[in-house]
Design a protein around this motif. Structure first.
Motif, PDB file in Angstrom:
ATOM      1  N   PRO A 256      50.744  39.782  25.063  1.00  0.00           N
ATOM      2  CA  PRO A 256      51.428  40.399  23.912  1.00  0.00           C
ATOM      3  C   PRO A 256      52.094  39.363  23.016  1.00  0.00           C
ATOM      4  CG  PRO A 256      52.079  41.429  26.005  1.00  0.00           C
ATOM      5  CD  PRO A 256      51.341  40.180  26.350  1.00  0.00           C
ATOM      6  N   ILE A 257      52.256  39.745  21.754  1.00  0.00           N
ATOM      7  CA  ILE A 257      53.074  38.998  20.799  1.00  0.00           C
ATOM      8  C   ILE A 257      54.346  39.811  20.588  1.00  0.00           C
ATOM      9  CG2 ILE A 257      53.272  38.131  18.445  1.00  0.00           C
ATOM     10  CD1 ILE A 257      50.215  37.827  18.426  1.00  0.00           C
TER      11      ILE A 257
ATOM     12  N   LEU B  23      55.925  45.459  10.729  1.00  0.00           N
ATOM     13  CA  LEU B  23      55.580  46.494  11.705  1.00  0.00           C
ATOM     14  C   LEU B  23      56.200  47.836  11.317  1.00  0.00           C
ATOM     15  CD1 LEU B  23      56.031  44.424  14.983  1.00  0.00           C
ATOM     16  CD2 LEU B  23      53.994  44.691  13.543  1.00  0.00           C
ATOM     17  N   THR B  24      57.387  47.796  10.716  1.00  0.00           N
ATOM     18  CA  THR B  24      58.006  49.030  10.211  1.00  0.00           C
ATOM     19  C   THR B  24      57.151  49.626   9.099  1.00  0.00           C
ATOM     20  OG1 THR B  24      60.214  48.203  10.765  1.00  0.00           O
ATOM     21  CG2 THR B  24      60.088  50.010   9.182  1.00  0.00           C
ATOM     22  N   GLY B  25      56.636  48.755   8.218  1.00  0.00           N
ATOM     23  CA  GLY B  25      55.756  49.229   7.157  1.00  0.00           C
ATOM     24  C   GLY B  25      54.465  49.793   7.698  1.00  0.00           C
TER      25      GLY B  25
ATOM     26  N   MET C 272      42.135  52.192  16.136  1.00  0.00           N
ATOM     27  CA  MET C 272      43.045  51.722  17.176  1.00  0.00           C
ATOM     28  C   MET C 272      44.225  52.678  17.313  1.00  0.00           C
ATOM     29  SD  MET C 272      43.735  49.388  19.459  1.00  0.00           S
ATOM     30  CE  MET C 272      42.705  47.961  19.036  1.00  0.00           C
ATOM     31  N   ASP C 273      44.746  53.132  16.183  1.00  0.00           N
ATOM     32  CA  ASP C 273      45.881  54.051  16.202  1.00  0.00           C
ATOM     33  C   ASP C 273      45.504  55.385  16.859  1.00  0.00           C
ATOM     34  OD1 ASP C 273      48.636  54.767  15.251  1.00  0.00           O
ATOM     35  OD2 ASP C 273      47.508  56.262  14.107  1.00  0.00           O
ATOM     36  N   LEU C 274      44.283  55.866  16.598  1.00  0.00           N
ATOM     37  CA  LEU C 274      43.830  57.092  17.252  1.00  0.00           C
ATOM     38  C   LEU C 274      43.855  56.927  18.768  1.00  0.00           C
ATOM     39  CD1 LEU C 274      42.437  59.949  17.024  1.00  0.00           C
ATOM     40  CD2 LEU C 274      40.261  58.710  17.154  1.00  0.00           C
ATOM     41  N   PHE C 275      43.358  55.795  19.264  1.00  0.00           N
ATOM     42  CA  PHE C 275      43.358  55.557  20.706  1.00  0.00           C
ATOM     43  C   PHE C 275      44.786  55.504  21.250  1.00  0.00           C
ATOM     44  CE2 PHE C 275      43.661  52.702  24.332  1.00  0.00           C
ATOM     45  CZ  PHE C 275      42.768  53.286  25.208  1.00  0.00           C
ATOM     46  N   LEU C 276      45.679  54.795  20.566  1.00  0.00           N
ATOM     47  CA  LEU C 276      47.050  54.663  21.056  1.00  0.00           C
ATOM     48  C   LEU C 276      47.786  55.998  21.034  1.00  0.00           C
ATOM     49  CD1 LEU C 276      48.038  51.279  19.358  1.00  0.00           C
ATOM     50  CD2 LEU C 276      47.379  51.654  21.742  1.00  0.00           C
ATOM     51  N   ARG C 277      47.512  56.846  20.040  1.00  0.00           N
ATOM     52  CA  ARG C 277      48.111  58.171  20.003  1.00  0.00           C
ATOM     53  C   ARG C 277      47.702  58.992  21.224  1.00  0.00           C
ATOM     54  NH1 ARG C 277      49.443  60.544  14.665  1.00  0.00           N
ATOM     55  NH2 ARG C 277      49.425  58.885  13.091  1.00  0.00           N
ATOM     56  N   GLU C 278      46.446  58.835  21.644  1.00  0.00           N
ATOM     57  CA  GLU C 278      45.918  59.629  22.753  1.00  0.00           C
ATOM     58  C   GLU C 278      46.160  58.983  24.114  1.00  0.00           C
ATOM     59  OE1 GLU C 278      44.668  62.569  22.425  1.00  0.00           O
ATOM     60  OE2 GLU C 278      44.431  62.666  20.226  1.00  0.00           O
ATOM     61  N   ASN C 279      46.538  57.699  24.120  1.00  0.00           N
ATOM     62  CA  ASN C 279      46.679  56.965  25.384  1.00  0.00           C
ATOM     63  C   ASN C 279      47.933  56.104  25.369  1.00  0.00           C
ATOM     64  OD1 ASN C 279      43.763  57.292  26.805  1.00  0.00           O
ATOM     65  ND2 ASN C 279      43.494  57.060  24.591  1.00  0.00           N
ATOM     66  N   PRO C 280      49.096  56.722  25.231  1.00  0.00           N
ATOM     67  CA  PRO C 280      50.328  55.927  25.203  1.00  0.00           C
ATOM     68  C   PRO C 280      50.518  55.179  26.521  1.00  0.00           C
ATOM     69  CG  PRO C 280      50.809  58.273  25.454  1.00  0.00           C
ATOM     70  CD  PRO C 280      49.349  58.172  25.143  1.00  0.00           C
ATOM     71  N   GLY C 281      50.985  53.943  26.415  1.00  0.00           N
ATOM     72  CA  GLY C 281      51.249  53.154  27.603  1.00  0.00           C
ATOM     73  C   GLY C 281      50.081  52.351  28.112  1.00  0.00           C
TER      74      GLY C 281
ATOM     75  N   PRO D 296      53.259  54.584  18.693  1.00  0.00           N
ATOM     76  CA  PRO D 296      52.755  54.684  20.065  1.00  0.00           C
ATOM     77  C   PRO D 296      52.430  53.335  20.703  1.00  0.00           C
ATOM     78  CG  PRO D 296      50.975  55.140  18.550  1.00  0.00           C
ATOM     79  CD  PRO D 296      52.204  54.899  17.706  1.00  0.00           C
ATOM     80  N   TRP D 297      53.097  52.278  20.251  1.00  0.00           N
ATOM     81  CA  TRP D 297      52.920  50.978  20.896  1.00  0.00           C
ATOM     82  C   TRP D 297      54.271  50.529  21.453  1.00  0.00           C
ATOM     83  CZ3 TRP D 297      51.757  51.345  15.488  1.00  0.00           C
ATOM     84  CH2 TRP D 297      52.742  50.862  14.622  1.00  0.00           C
ATOM     85  N   PRO D 298      54.277  49.605  22.423  1.00  0.00           N
ATOM     86  CA  PRO D 298      55.533  49.200  23.069  1.00  0.00           C
ATOM     87  C   PRO D 298      56.553  48.669  22.070  1.00  0.00           C
ATOM     88  CG  PRO D 298      53.666  48.417  24.345  1.00  0.00           C
ATOM     89  CD  PRO D 298      53.106  48.964  23.062  1.00  0.00           C
ATOM     90  N   ALA D 299      57.784  49.119  22.204  1.00  0.00           N
ATOM     91  CA  ALA D 299      58.851  48.660  21.318  1.00  0.00           C
ATOM     92  C   ALA D 299      59.014  47.147  21.451  1.00  0.00           C
ATOM     93  CB  ALA D 299      60.161  49.359  21.674  1.00  0.00           C
ATOM     94  N   GLY D 300      59.179  46.512  20.315  1.00  0.00           N
ATOM     95  CA  GLY D 300      59.393  45.074  20.324  1.00  0.00           C
ATOM     96  C   GLY D 300      58.131  44.245  20.407  1.00  0.00           C
ATOM     97  N   GLU D 301      56.952  44.890  20.354  1.00  0.00           N
ATOM     98  CA  GLU D 301      55.687  44.164  20.398  1.00  0.00           C
ATOM     99  C   GLU D 301      54.884  44.408  19.121  1.00  0.00           C
ATOM    100  OE1 GLU D 301      53.210  44.844  23.765  1.00  0.00           O
ATOM    101  OE2 GLU D 301      54.740  44.259  25.223  1.00  0.00           O
ATOM    102  N   VAL D 302      54.037  43.440  18.783  1.00  0.00           N
ATOM    103  CA  VAL D 302      53.054  43.618  17.714  1.00  0.00           C
ATOM    104  C   VAL D 302      51.895  44.421  18.292  1.00  0.00           C
ATOM    105  CG1 VAL D 302      51.457  42.432  16.164  1.00  0.00           C
ATOM    106  CG2 VAL D 302      53.719  41.444  16.612  1.00  0.00           C
ATOM    107  N   PRO D 303      51.537  45.563  17.699  1.00  0.00           N
ATOM    108  CA  PRO D 303      50.445  46.366  18.261  1.00  0.00           C
ATOM    109  C   PRO D 303      49.103  45.674  18.095  1.00  0.00           C
ATOM    110  CG  PRO D 303      51.074  47.216  16.116  1.00  0.00           C
ATOM    111  CD  PRO D 303      52.088  46.153  16.465  1.00  0.00           C
TER     112      PRO D 303
END
Length: 279
Positions: free
Chosen positions: A92-93, A23-25, A217-226, A36-43
């Motif tokens: 979530p995972i 996930l760091t990579g 998916m990343d575009l959506f998460l950047r625009e819709n955190p949480g 922009p995804w919850p800490a400790g979760e697989v996005p």
């Protein structure tokens, strides 16, 4: 190709751990200081970083994939592409959790198309944790004939709507290599320019289909955190290459978002629909 249908119903299982290093990579490749995804979760879609292929080096074919046969049917067509996916995210995972994947071949469908013979293979994956099924995924793979001189280009399709969110990406060999490394993907179309051009007939290195989906998916998460993503489906429509820029596009809907990627000519290369719920 009727014998290929004998593979319908075949299953295999795999185990892994949702290691945080992957996930760091992923965050680094997507250029995030703070993902922009919850800490400790697989996005969402981050499960593609696990259950990686582990074929021995002697079992790798010329194209960089393992030799055909085994779990997937031995389709004797040279081009193999990720055509699309339909995913449901049930729970979530957590990073560090033990995970299992049960994979079953649901369909094997030979077809004749404008570009020649094709075989579509649909695989159902169920990814589970100790709490139960976390993700249900239907993965569509298409096998095609090699390109022929004079083949007509894939017809272009213009976006159906206007983008509210946009992000321009200039692909390069380093980006493609980093994604191949994260997913342990040896397919030579993503890093070997001579092989791409001389064997498979592509004009440049091929941008991974799942990388396009991951970036949408990343575009959506950047625009819709949480926001919690509950469903995602995408379809590859036109190949992308490292020799041209691409644009990630999206617009909100009542249930989530419509997303798409356009190539340098403004044609849709991938379309997607996303479902989400706000906490």
């Amino acid at each position: 190709m009727d014998h290929l249908r004998d593979w319908i119903g075949r299953s295999e299982s795999a185990e892994d751990v949702a290691a945080p290093a992957a996930l760091t990579g992923l965050a680094a490749m997507l250029d995030h200081d703070n993902p922009p995804w919850p800490a400790g979760e697989v996005p969402p879609l981050g499960h593609w970083l696990y259950f990686l292929p582990k074929a021995l080096q002697r079992d790798i074919a010329e194209d960089g994939h393992p030799h055909k046969g085994g779990f997937l049917p031995p389709v004797e067509l040279p081009r193999r592409m990720w055509a699309g996916d339909t995913l449901t995210f049930h729970r979530p995972i957590r990073s560090g959790e033990a995970i299992t994947r049960r994979s079953t071949i649901e369909e094997v469908t030979p077809k004749e198309g404008r570009s020649g013979r094709m075989v579509f293979v649909k695989v159902r994956h169920e990814i589970s944790t100790a709490a139960g099924v976390a993700i249900t995924e239907f993965h569509d793979i298409v096998y095609r004939e090699a390109a022929k001189p004079g083949d007509a280009p894939v017809p272009g399709e213009r976006p159906a709507g206007e983008a509210v969110w946009q992000r321009r990406i200039q692909p390069d060999p380093v980006l493609l290599f980093r994604y191949s490394a994260l997913t342990f993907n040896g397919h030579r179309i993503h890093y070997d320019r001579d092989y791409c051009r001389d064997v498979e007939g592509y004009p440049g290195l091929v941008f991974h289909g799942p990388l396009s989906a991951t970036m949408l998916m990343d575009l959506f998460l950047r625009e819709n955190p949480g926001v919690r993503v509950t469903g995602f489906r995408f379809r590859a429509k036109r190949p992308l290459f490292d020799i041209h820029p691409l644009t990630l596009c999206g617009a909100p809907t009542a249930t989530g978002a419509t997303l798409w990627v356009t190539d340098h000519e403004g044609f849709v290369a991938m379309s997607a629909e996303l479902e989400a719920e706000r906490s």
